[in-house]
Design a protein around this motif. Structure first.
Motif, PDB file in Angstrom:
ATOM      1  N   ARG A 121       0.818  -1.200   0.000  1.00 50.01           N
ATOM      2  CA  ARG A 121       0.000   0.000   0.000  1.00 50.01           C
ATOM      3  C   ARG A 121       0.859   1.260   0.000  1.00 50.01           C
ATOM      4  N   PHE A 181       3.697  24.599   5.426  1.00 48.37           N
ATOM      5  CA  PHE A 181       2.824  25.276   6.388  1.00 48.37           C
ATOM      6  C   PHE A 181       2.018  26.384   5.720  1.00 48.37           C
ATOM      7  N   ARG A 222      -6.690  25.441   4.485  1.00 50.99           N
ATOM      8  CA  ARG A 222      -7.472  24.741   5.515  1.00 50.99           C
ATOM      9  C   ARG A 222      -8.935  25.183   5.451  1.00 50.99           C
ATOM     10  N   THR A 223      -9.783  24.440   6.200  1.00 49.67           N
ATOM     11  CA  THR A 223     -11.226  24.636   6.022  1.00 49.67           C
ATOM     12  C   THR A 223     -11.683  26.059   6.324  1.00 49.67           C
ATOM     13  N   ASP A 224     -11.021  26.741   7.286  1.00 51.53           N
ATOM     14  CA  ASP A 224     -11.420  28.126   7.518  1.00 51.53           C
ATOM     15  C   ASP A 224     -10.337  29.088   7.027  1.00 51.53           C
ATOM     16  N   HIS A 233     -12.360  20.258   1.521  1.00 54.54           N
ATOM     17  CA  HIS A 233     -11.231  19.674   2.255  1.00 54.54           C
ATOM     18  C   HIS A 233     -10.034  19.565   1.316  1.00 54.54           C
ATOM     19  N   ARG A 265      -4.685  18.179   4.531  1.00 54.58           N
ATOM     20  CA  ARG A 265      -4.772  17.080   5.486  1.00 54.58           C
ATOM     21  C   ARG A 265      -5.375  15.855   4.817  1.00 54.58           C
ATOM     22  N   GLY A 287      -2.329  14.968   6.804  1.00 56.11           N
ATOM     23  CA  GLY A 287      -3.235  14.685   7.918  1.00 56.11           C
ATOM     24  C   GLY A 287      -2.902  13.404   8.668  1.00 56.11           C
ATOM     25  N   GLY A 288      -1.639  12.970   8.582  1.00 56.28           N
ATOM     26  CA  GLY A 288      -1.226  11.773   9.305  1.00 56.28           C
ATOM     27  C   GLY A 288      -1.628  10.482   8.623  1.00 56.28           C
ATOM     28  N   LYS A 289      -2.392  10.585   7.543  1.00 57.30           N
ATOM     29  CA  LYS A 289      -2.907   9.363   6.923  1.00 57.30           C
ATOM     30  C   LYS A 289      -2.206   9.016   5.617  1.00 57.30           C
ATOM     31  N   VAL A 316       0.895   8.128   4.128  1.00 56.13           N
ATOM     32  CA  VAL A 316       2.255   7.702   4.427  1.00 56.13           C
ATOM     33  C   VAL A 316       2.962   7.290   3.137  1.00 56.13           C
ATOM     34  N   GLU A 350       8.534   8.390   4.814  1.00 54.52           N
ATOM     35  CA  GLU A 350       8.030   8.390   6.182  1.00 54.52           C
ATOM     36  C   GLU A 350       7.921   6.966   6.708  1.00 54.52           C
ATOM     37  N   ILE A 410       9.467   5.580  10.105  1.00 52.41           N
ATOM     38  CA  ILE A 410       8.689   4.898  11.148  1.00 52.41           C
ATOM     39  C   ILE A 410       9.346   3.566  11.508  1.00 52.41           C
ATOM     40  N   LYS A 457      -1.210  10.073  16.600  1.00 54.06           N
ATOM     41  CA  LYS A 457      -0.695   9.172  15.572  1.00 54.06           C
ATOM     42  C   LYS A 457       0.131   8.031  16.151  1.00 54.06           C
ATOM     43  N   TRP A 458       0.729   8.244  17.330  1.00 57.75           N
ATOM     44  CA  TRP A 458       1.598   7.185  17.872  1.00 57.75           C
ATOM     45  C   TRP A 458       0.876   6.294  18.869  1.00 57.75           C
ATOM     46  N   VAL A 465      -8.111  13.530  11.627  1.00 56.32           N
ATOM     47  CA  VAL A 465      -6.743  13.924  11.319  1.00 56.32           C
ATOM     48  C   VAL A 465      -5.861  13.313  12.404  1.00 56.32           C
ATOM     49  N   PHE A 466      -4.734  12.732  12.029  1.00 53.83           N
ATOM     50  CA  PHE A 466      -3.860  12.116  13.024  1.00 53.83           C
ATOM     51  C   PHE A 466      -2.645  13.005  13.255  1.00 53.83           C
ATOM     52  N   TRP A 467      -2.456  13.420  14.500  1.00 54.86           N
ATOM     53  CA  TRP A 467      -1.357  14.344  14.793  1.00 54.86           C
ATOM     54  C   TRP A 467      -0.171  13.604  15.390  1.00 54.86           C
ATOM     55  N   GLU A 505     -10.583  23.676  13.402  1.00 56.45           N
ATOM     56  CA  GLU A 505     -10.657  22.774  12.253  1.00 56.45           C
ATOM     57  C   GLU A 505     -11.284  21.444  12.623  1.00 56.45           C
ATOM     58  N   ILE A 529      -4.329   3.358   9.739  1.00 57.10           N
ATOM     59  CA  ILE A 529      -4.670   4.742   9.396  1.00 57.10           C
ATOM     60  C   ILE A 529      -4.117   5.146   8.036  1.00 57.10           C
ATOM     61  N   ALA A 530      -3.093   4.435   7.563  1.00 55.73           N
ATOM     62  CA  ALA A 530      -2.518   4.797   6.260  1.00 55.73           C
ATOM     63  C   ALA A 530      -3.268   4.139   5.107  1.00 55.73           C
TER      64      ALA A 530
END
Lengths: 303, 371
Positions: A82, A137, A144-146, A164, A167, A249-251, A253, A257, A261, B190-191, B230-232, B246, B369-370
């Motif tokens: 994946r 950033f 971002r949404t707002d 959206h 993220r 958004g952390g999802k 990968v 990364e 990990i 996230k962790w 969202v995963f931080w 958000e 999550i990925a």
């Protein structure tokens, strides 16, 4: 009649795409003194560059146990597949978008005066020098949404709900494309500058429409630039780390990364090393395959 | 790397060799001279973590100033031993790499208490000397482990948007998972810490029975909400997400909760129900350069209640010494994870479970999550 212009530009494009062999006449003996002068550099490279790479390769076969266990995971682990899939998808989208936008910019730069061209070049290069972190950033703030863009869209009534745009995977592609555009513009621009503009005039003179003379004369001549930019962007994109981590958004990968990990968080060094080795092999393989069709040295400015 | 940086690196490596006795003083000086680097310049760089300096390895940010001011300066005044910080982050992989390479440059790591068990059992850590560090100053007997001590506690807790849910606020993780009753985006860690426990509770398991964690159930619950989540990965992210509203609800380190409430002018509110209280661990890499005696003295100095309260004021990390818990100013008690009132509302982390299962659980969770 228009057909008669076709062979020549295509032939020129094919000529540019043909690999060039040179330097075969010199011998080791005559080059001896130069190798001696170079040897300190080569020794340093061997010690601090090649040796660590070999160590990483070895790690991928030896940790946690000797064998091909880590490499088996390429086919047996959904997670690995994946991550490779996500990476390939994002890099392909980034490459297509960056090359397309880069081509438009380069094409415009060819057709404005020198003053405007200088300004345009500056606008291509300035973001090039801004840190990848700052740019990621900045996109986060803008999209971002707002953020300002969504506020504008909602207040104009174009959308009812904020979109959206960050993220998620879309945010990653936007951020990466923006980062990669200069890498696409520069090789394409170099290529376009080498095209003899009289060929287009000739096509027009022979009765081709503006559109036809672009598609059948100009575009085929710029294929080497497009392919070169594409390779450059794709290969750079494979190693992206910061942009997906911030805008995904952390999802989302990607390979880099995932390696981090494996090494830093779950201490599976062999697995991380395997992924890194596969990435390296992919890049080398791509260069070899593409090198059969294109003169890479010329393309990447080594000549 | 510039030539200068490279030469300094060579000299630093030589300094490491010299200190470990594999290189004579004379050879060390020769190398420094050849590299054009004064041996004195190497002080203060990581490799010079010598017998007279305790190097703390932390995660950077505000912790650099806070650890220096609260623990470092008083320690140097009391003992004459120097104090320095390496802020590159002692992840488990980095600690292993450092010890395995034989070039240990840190004396104490700001890690997790469960690592005292996981890394300690694999031989990566120095045992704690309980003739110097005082066992009776910890709140739980389990805080004083063979290979590490809990100096601070972290809370992983829930904050929600009171503008959205003010009339009928969420009361725990079951509500967090209820996207119909409480619509809006979510954010989770996230962790994994705290999320495993939260998901088990959302799946109907009582707070005191979440261990051992059933990862299949956790992943199933995560799958339910991940498209809205969202995963931080770093502590500032949920703070930003709340500040910009958000997300409607999310998990946050309790030490950031005070800042998040302040940033949002009280719009986002903290609730402790079902959060996770987990001990941070101060652990010592095997063969630490400052020596056992110095680092144990340092650890003992961190037990002083006044210092722990000061660290709480500086970083929001909860004190482990009960005397310090009592000394927290009344207006800040609400944000202290180890305050008896808050502690009773939280899940108490089973560090043994984490030591045994964290890596595998985290891998499965990240893969989920990925995808």
């Amino acid at each position: 009649m228009t057909d008669s212009v076709q062979p020549s530009p295509t032939g020129a494009a094919v000529a540019a795409l043909r690999p060039v062999r040179s330097g075969a006449g010199r011998t080791w003996r005559s080059q001896g003194p130069y190798w001696a002068i170079l040897s300190p550099l080569l020794i340093i490279l061997a010690m601090f560059y090649f040796a660590p790479i070999l160590e990483v390769l070895w790690l991928s076969f030896s940790d946690p146990e000797l064998g091909f266990g880590n490499y088996e995971r390429i086919v047996t682990s959904d997670a690995v597949l994946r991550v490779f899939g996500t990476t390939a998808r994002i890099c392909a989208a980034t490459t297509v978008l960056a090359v397309l936008i880069g081509y438009l910019i380069a094409y415009a730069m060819m057709h404005v005066g020198p003053r405007h061209r200088t300004w345009m070049l500056a606008f291509v290069l300035i973001p090039f020098w801004i840190s990848v972190l700052v740019r990621a950033f900045a996109w986060l703030v803008l999209l971002r949404t707002d953020g300002p863009l969504n506020d504008l869209l909602v207040s104009l009534g174009i959308v009812s709900e904020p979109l959206h745009l960050v993220r998620n995977e879309l945010g990653v592609v936007i951020g990466m494309t923006h980062y990669m555009i200069p890498y696409a513009v520069l090789p394409i621009l170099a290529n376009l500058q080498g095209i003899d503009s009289r060929l287009v005039l000739a096509a027009r003179g022979l009765g081709a429409s503006a559109r036809k003379s672009f598609y059948r004369v100009y575009l085929p001549l710029s294929v080497p630039g497009i392919v070169g930019a594409g390779i450059l962007v794709f290969i750079f994109s494979l190693g992206f780390f910061v942009t997906p981590a911030i805008l995904g958004g952390g999802k989302t990968v990607m390979v880099a990364e995932f390696v981090s990990i494996q090494i830093m968080q779950i201490a599976k060094w062999g697995m991380g090393a395997m992924i890194a080795a596969v990435l390296l092999a992919t890049v080398v393989l791509m260069l070899v395959v593409v090198g059969r069709f294109i003169n890479l040295k010329e393309m990447l400015g080594a000549r | 790397m510039s030539v200068k940086a490279y030469l300094k690196d060579v000299a630093e490596m030589a300094a490491g060799e010299f200190k470990s006795g594999r290189l004579s003083r004379r050879d060390f000086m020769t190398i420094c001279a050849a590299a054009g680097v004064s041996p004195l310049l190497l002080r203060g760089s990581p490799a010079s973590a010598a017998a007279n300096e305790v190097v703390m390895w932390n995660w950077g940010g505000d912790a650099v100033a806070c650890h220096s001011d609260v623990f470092g300066k008083p320690f140097t005044e009391e003992t004459g031993v120097g104090f320095a910080i390496d802020s590159s982050g002692p992840s488990e992989g980095s600690i292993k790499a450092m010890v395995e390479s034989g070039n240990v440059t840190a004396d104490v790591c700001d890690g997790d208490l469960f690592q005292a068990e996981s890394l300690g059992s694999q031989g990566f850590l120095e045992p704690i000397d309980y003739s110097v560090v005082k066992k009776e100053l910890f709140r739980n007997p389990d805080d004083a482990k063979e290979f590490g001590v809990a100096m601070v506690y972290y809370g992983y807790c829930l904050m929600y948007d009171s503008e959205k849910f003010g009339a009928n606020p969420p009361t725990g993780w079951a509500d967090f998972w209820d996207l119909e009753k409480f619509p809006g985006k979510r954010t989770l860690y996230k962790w994994g810490n705290g999320v495993f426990e939260a998901a088990m509770q959302a799946d109907g398991v009582p707070m005191d029975q979440v261990y051992p964690i059933d990862m299949d159930r956790v992943l199933k619950k995560v799958r339910e909400i991940k498209s809205e989540t969202v995963f931080w990965g770093s502590g500032a992210e949920p703070q930003q997400l709340f500040q910009n509203a958000e997300v409607a609800m999310g998990m946050i380190y309790s030490n950031r909760a005070l800042l998040a409430e302040r940033d949002t002018k009280g719009r986002f509110k903290l609730i402790w129900n079902g959060g996770l209280s987990q001990a941070g661990g101060y652990i010592v890499p095997k063969g630490n350069p400052a020596g056992r005696e110095n680092v144990m003295k340092f650890l003992a100095s961190c037990q002083v209640p006044e210092k722990q309260v000061n660290l709480f004021k500086c970083l929001g990390q909860a004190p482990s010494n009960p005397a310090a818990v009592d000394m927290v100013p009344p207006e800040l008690k609400r944000y202290n994870s180890t305050d008896p009132e808050n502690y009773a509302l939280q899940v108490h982390a089973d560090n043994h479970w984490y030591a045994q299962n964290y890596e595998a659980a985290l891998e499965a969770y990240l893969n989920e999550i990925a995808s």
